[in-house]
Enzyme design. Structure first.
Site, short mmCIF file in Angstrom:
data_model
loop_
_atom_site.label_atom_id
_atom_site.label_comp_id
_atom_site.label_asym_id
_atom_site.label_seq_id
_atom_site.Cartn_x
_atom_site.Cartn_y
_atom_site.Cartn_z
N SER A 143 62.33 14.09 -50.84
CA SER A 143 63.15 13.02 -50.30
C SER A 143 62.21 12.01 -49.68
CB SER A 143 64.11 13.57 -49.22
OG SER A 143 64.70 12.54 -48.47
N TYR A 156 66.22 19.05 -42.08
CA TYR A 156 66.12 18.40 -43.39
C TYR A 156 64.75 17.76 -43.55
CZ TYR A 156 67.45 15.55 -47.41
OH TYR A 156 67.52 14.98 -48.66
#
Length: 251
Positions: A143, A156
């Site tokens: 990401s 995350y």
């Protein structure tokens, strides 16, 4: 869409029941690969298989929780059982916890278990098969939050930074064995994961404004990068976290 010349190849895609995973599975099939579709969402995974078969491709479904090593081993074995080999793997399964307290140990553990440990387990089993074949290509979903910070999602962010590091490790470990390992680092993409946010007009406008191109990305745009990284066109690319973010991290 581009045909990346994967006729006769076999691809495995985790988290392929929707979003980026489904788009990638369809893109692999369009380029000629047989696809082992995997997800914890059986209905979504089987729907992806049906879409591939409807366009004339070959696919099979295998349920898999990537945080469970036995299920990962069975998933990779299923790819070989159905199609005889494994050439390309896209380790895409992951979760986010937008509304959760990620400092809670249970929430933290689940995020790390799926987003990071899951990628490690998949890489380990996939590489074992690829080593016997003399090569292959692995792409992991990281990401932009694996490259930059985010004040609201510690688990995350930590897990995705870990994926980038693990990708570089794998690239170095297996470079001479003919296995290339790369990652894609999507920005804000329209997927089922972001659907609850996109449904709110003010939030959609905010998400669009976060990208210099002025819009959210599409799952198919990430999928194209994944299939390119697995193709012969990327034969000298390994250890690379490829950003697909509309310029968000260029600011």
């Amino acid at each position: 869409m581009i045909d990346y010349g994967l006729q006769g190849k076999v691809a495995l895609v985790t988290g392929a029941g929707g979003g980026i995973g489904r788009a990638a599975a369809l893109a692999f099939a369009r380029s000629g690969a047989s696809v082992l579709v995997s997800d914890v969402n059986d209905e979504g995974g089987r729907a992806t298989v049906a879409l591939i078969e409807a366009q004339g491709g070959k696919a099979a479904f295998q349920h898999c929780d990537v945080s469970d090593s036995a299920q990962v081993k069975a998933m990779v074995a299923a790819a070989v059982h159905h199609f005889g080999r494994l050439d390309c793997a896209f380790n895409n399964a992951g979760i986010t916890n937008i509304a959760a307290d990620e400092y809670d140990e249970a929430v933290w553990g689940r995020a790390i278990g799926i987003n990071l440990t899951g990628v490690m387990l998949c890489m380990r089993e996939e590489a074992e098969v690829m080593l016997t074949q003399g090569g292959g290509a692995i792409v992991n979903t990281a990401s932009i939050n694996g490259l930059v910070g985010n004040p609201s999602q510690p688990a995350y962010v930590a897990s995705k930074h870990g994926v980038v590091g693990l990708t570089r490790h794998g690239a170095l470990r297996w470079a001479k064995a003919g296995i290339r390992v790369n990652a894609v680092c999507p920005g804000v993409i329209v997927t089922p994961m972001t659907a609850p946010l996109v449904a709110k007009e003010d939030m959609r406008q905010l998400l669009d404004s976060m990208t210099p191109m002025g819009r959210m990305g599409q799952a198919e745009e990430v999928a194209e990068a994944v299939v390119w990284l697995c193709s012969g066109a990327a034969s000298f690319v390994t250890g690379h976290p490829m950003v697909v973010d509309g310029g968000a991290t260029a600011v």
